[in-house]
Design an enzyme around this catalytic site. Structure first.
Site, PDB file in Angstrom:
ATOM      1  N   LYS A  99      18.105 -22.169 -24.736  1.00 34.67           N
ATOM      2  CA  LYS A  99      17.475 -23.332 -25.218  1.00 34.67           C
ATOM      3  C   LYS A  99      18.680 -24.244 -24.606  1.00 34.67           C
ATOM      4  O   LYS A  99      18.240 -25.141 -24.667  1.00 34.67           O
ATOM      5  CB  LYS A  99      17.031 -23.003 -26.646  1.00 34.67           C
ATOM      6  CG  LYS A  99      15.411 -22.351 -26.023  1.00 34.67           C
ATOM      7  CD  LYS A  99      15.093 -21.767 -27.769  1.00 34.67           C
ATOM      8  CE  LYS A  99      13.780 -21.227 -27.917  1.00 34.67           C
ATOM      9  NZ  LYS A  99      13.024 -21.909 -29.045  1.00 34.67           N
ATOM     10  N   LYS A 102       7.068 -15.242 -16.283  1.00 32.83           N
ATOM     11  CA  LYS A 102       6.205 -14.688 -17.743  1.00 32.83           C
ATOM     12  C   LYS A 102       4.194 -15.153 -18.175  1.00 32.83           C
ATOM     13  O   LYS A 102       5.227 -16.935 -17.747  1.00 32.83           O
ATOM     14  CB  LYS A 102       6.684 -14.328 -18.397  1.00 32.83           C
ATOM     15  CG  LYS A 102       6.309 -13.115 -19.778  1.00 32.83           C
ATOM     16  CD  LYS A 102       7.465 -12.336 -20.915  1.00 32.83           C
ATOM     17  CE  LYS A 102       7.448 -13.137 -21.922  1.00 32.83           C
ATOM     18  NZ  LYS A 102       8.979 -12.813 -22.513  1.00 32.83           N
ATOM     19  N   LYS A 109       3.626 -21.369 -22.296  1.00 29.07           N
ATOM     20  CA  LYS A 109       2.793 -22.290 -22.378  1.00 29.07           C
ATOM     21  C   LYS A 109       3.408 -24.033 -21.488  1.00 29.07           C
ATOM     22  O   LYS A 109       3.049 -24.944 -21.019  1.00 29.07           O
ATOM     23  CB  LYS A 109       2.409 -22.848 -23.768  1.00 29.07           C
ATOM     24  CG  LYS A 109       2.342 -24.112 -24.366  1.00 29.07           C
ATOM     25  CD  LYS A 109       1.423 -24.656 -24.707  1.00 29.07           C
ATOM     26  CE  LYS A 109       0.532 -26.202 -25.085  1.00 29.07           C
ATOM     27  NZ  LYS A 109       1.673 -26.921 -25.443  1.00 29.07           N
TER      28      LYS A 109
END
Ligand code: TRP
Length: 331
Positions: free
Chosen positions: A113, A193, A196
Site C-alpha cells: 500500500k 484478481k 473493486k
C-alpha cells in the site's frame, strides 16, 4: 454449549463483488452454524486509505446490508460496526505498544500500500495490523477465517497475544487462521484478481442488464481472435466463473469444445450469464428490500453492538488491570 469463537472483518468498500463472496462471505455463512461468530464492518480500517466522509455512512450501511443479504442471520451470529464498540481502538493502542516497529514495517500489505500510494503513508496504515489484532483479541477469538493475504497479520496477532501472555499472565488464546478454500476469481479484464479498486468486478447485487453487459464485454482468451480459433480455458476468466457456477458436465463440455472451437465465446458467455443471474437474483432482491427497510439493517447493527459491548468491556477491563492502568487503580 461452549462453542469456539470466531471473529472476522470486512472493510466497507461500498460494493461487494463475487470475489468477496467466494473469498469470505460464503464461508462466514457456513461457519455461523458451528461457531460463536462475531462479524465486523471495520470502518476504522477503512480510514487508513483515502475515503470520503460524505459516502462513508452509505458504505457501512451497504456492507452491513450485504452481510444480511447473503444469509447471515442476526439470531445466529453477531454483526457489528467496529466503531460502535470503541474498545477495539483502545485495545489497539495497548497492542501497538507491544508491536515491534520493524515487524510492522515488514508487513507485506503495508509495503504494497505504501508503494501504491506514496503520498498516503500514515501511522494508521502502519498500525492497521495492530487494530486487526485488537478486533480479534477483544473477543478472545479462537479462530479467524481469512484469505491468504491476511495470514501474516494473523501471525502478528498470535505474536502479540503470546507477548501479552508472557508479560502479564496467560489471558489471550492464540487465534488460528482458518484459510478460506477459495476458487481464484479473476477480474473481467482477465489480468488480475477481481477487485473493486481495479474496477474489473461483478457486484454480488448487480442489476440484470449490467450483469449481462459486463459478461458480454469481458475479456476471454486474448489469443482467440476469431470464432474459429481454438481457445484456452485455462487462461480464461469466463471459464473460471463457469467452474463455480456451472454443473460439472457443462464445465467439461465447455472445456472440451472451447479448445476445438466447437463453442464460441458469445455462447459460452450466454450460458454463464444464465447461471449467474439465477444465483445472484435472491441476493439482489434481499439487498434491495433492505434498502427499502433501512431500519432492519440499523436494528441488526445496534443489536450486534449491544451484544458485543459487554464482551469487549470485560476484556479491556482485564487487560488494563493487568497493565496497572485504569480508574480502578485508585479505588
Ligand atoms: N484486514 C482484513 C482485510 O483486509 C479485514 C479485517 C479487519 C479483519 N479486522 C479483521 C479480518 C479481523 C479478520 C479479522 O480483509
Amino acid at each position: 454449549m461452549n462453542r469456539k469463537r470466531i471473529f472476522s472483518g470486512i472493510r466497507p468498500t461500498g460494493e461487494i463483488h463475487l470475489g468477496n463472496y467466494f473469498g469470505a462471505l460464503r464461508n462466514w455463512v457456513d461457519l455461523m452454524h458451528q461457531y460463536d461468530c462475531v462479524y465486523g464492518v471495520v470502518d476504522y480500517h477503512a480510514i487508513t486509505t483515502p475515503f470520503e466522509a460524505k459516502t462513508m455512512p452509505q458504505m457501512v450501511f451497504n456492507t452491513m446490508a450485504a452481510l444480511i443479504a447473503v444469509g447471515l442471520d442476526a439470531e445466529k451470529c453477531m454483526m457489528m460496526v467496529q466503531s460502535d464498540v470503541p474498545e477495539h481502538t483502545e485495545l489497539a493502542w495497548i497492542l501497538s505498544c507491544l508491536a515491534p516497529l520493524g515487524q510492522m514495517e515488514r508487513m507485506t500489505q503495508f509495503k504494497e500500500k505504501s508503494q501504491q500510494d506514496p503520498e498516503n503513508i500514515n501511522l494508521g496504515l502502519l498500525a492497521y495490523p495492530a487494530l486487526m489484532a485488537a478486533d480479534i483479541l477483544i473477543y478472545r477469538a479462537d479462530v479467524v477465517p481469512v484469505g491468504d493475504d491476511q495470514v501474516q497479520h494473523l501471525e502478528l496477532t498470535r505474536d502479540l497475544a503470546r507477548k501479552f501472555n508472557n508479560a502479564f499472565g496467560d489471558y489471550f488464546p492464540e487465534p488460528q487462521p482458518l484459510l478460506t478454500p477459495t476458487p481464484r476469481i479473476m477480474g473481467l479484464d482477465g489480468k488480475a484478481k477481481m477487485s473493486k479498486t481495479l474496477n474489473n468486478h461483478i457486484s454480488l447485487f448487480e442489476e440484470s442488464d449490467v450483469l449481462q453487459q459486463k459478461i458480454m464485454t469481458a475479456v476471454t482468451d486474448e489469443n482467440r481472435k476469431r470464432r474459429n480459433d481454438p481457445g484456452n480455458p485455462d487462461i480464461c476468466n469466463i471459464f473460471s466463473l463457469h467452474n463455480i457456477y456451472s454443473k460439472n458436465d457443462e464445465v467439461q463440455m465447455i472445456d472440451r469444445e472451447c479448445r476445438v472451437a466447437g463453442i464460441g465465446c458469445v455462447d459460452c458467455k450466454k450460458i454463464l450469464h444464465g447461471h449467474l443471474e439465477t444465483s445472484i437474483a435472491p441476493f439482489r432482491d434481499r439487498y434491495k428490500e433492505l434498502h427499502e427497510k433501512p431500519d432492519e439493517v440499523r436494528d441488526i447493527a445496534r443489536e450486534g453492538a449491544k451484544r458485543c459491548l459487554p464482551i469487549a468491556q470485560e476484556t479491556l477491563q482485564e487487560v488494563k488491570s493487568r497493565l496497572g492502568i485504569g480508574k480502578h487503580q485508585f479505588v
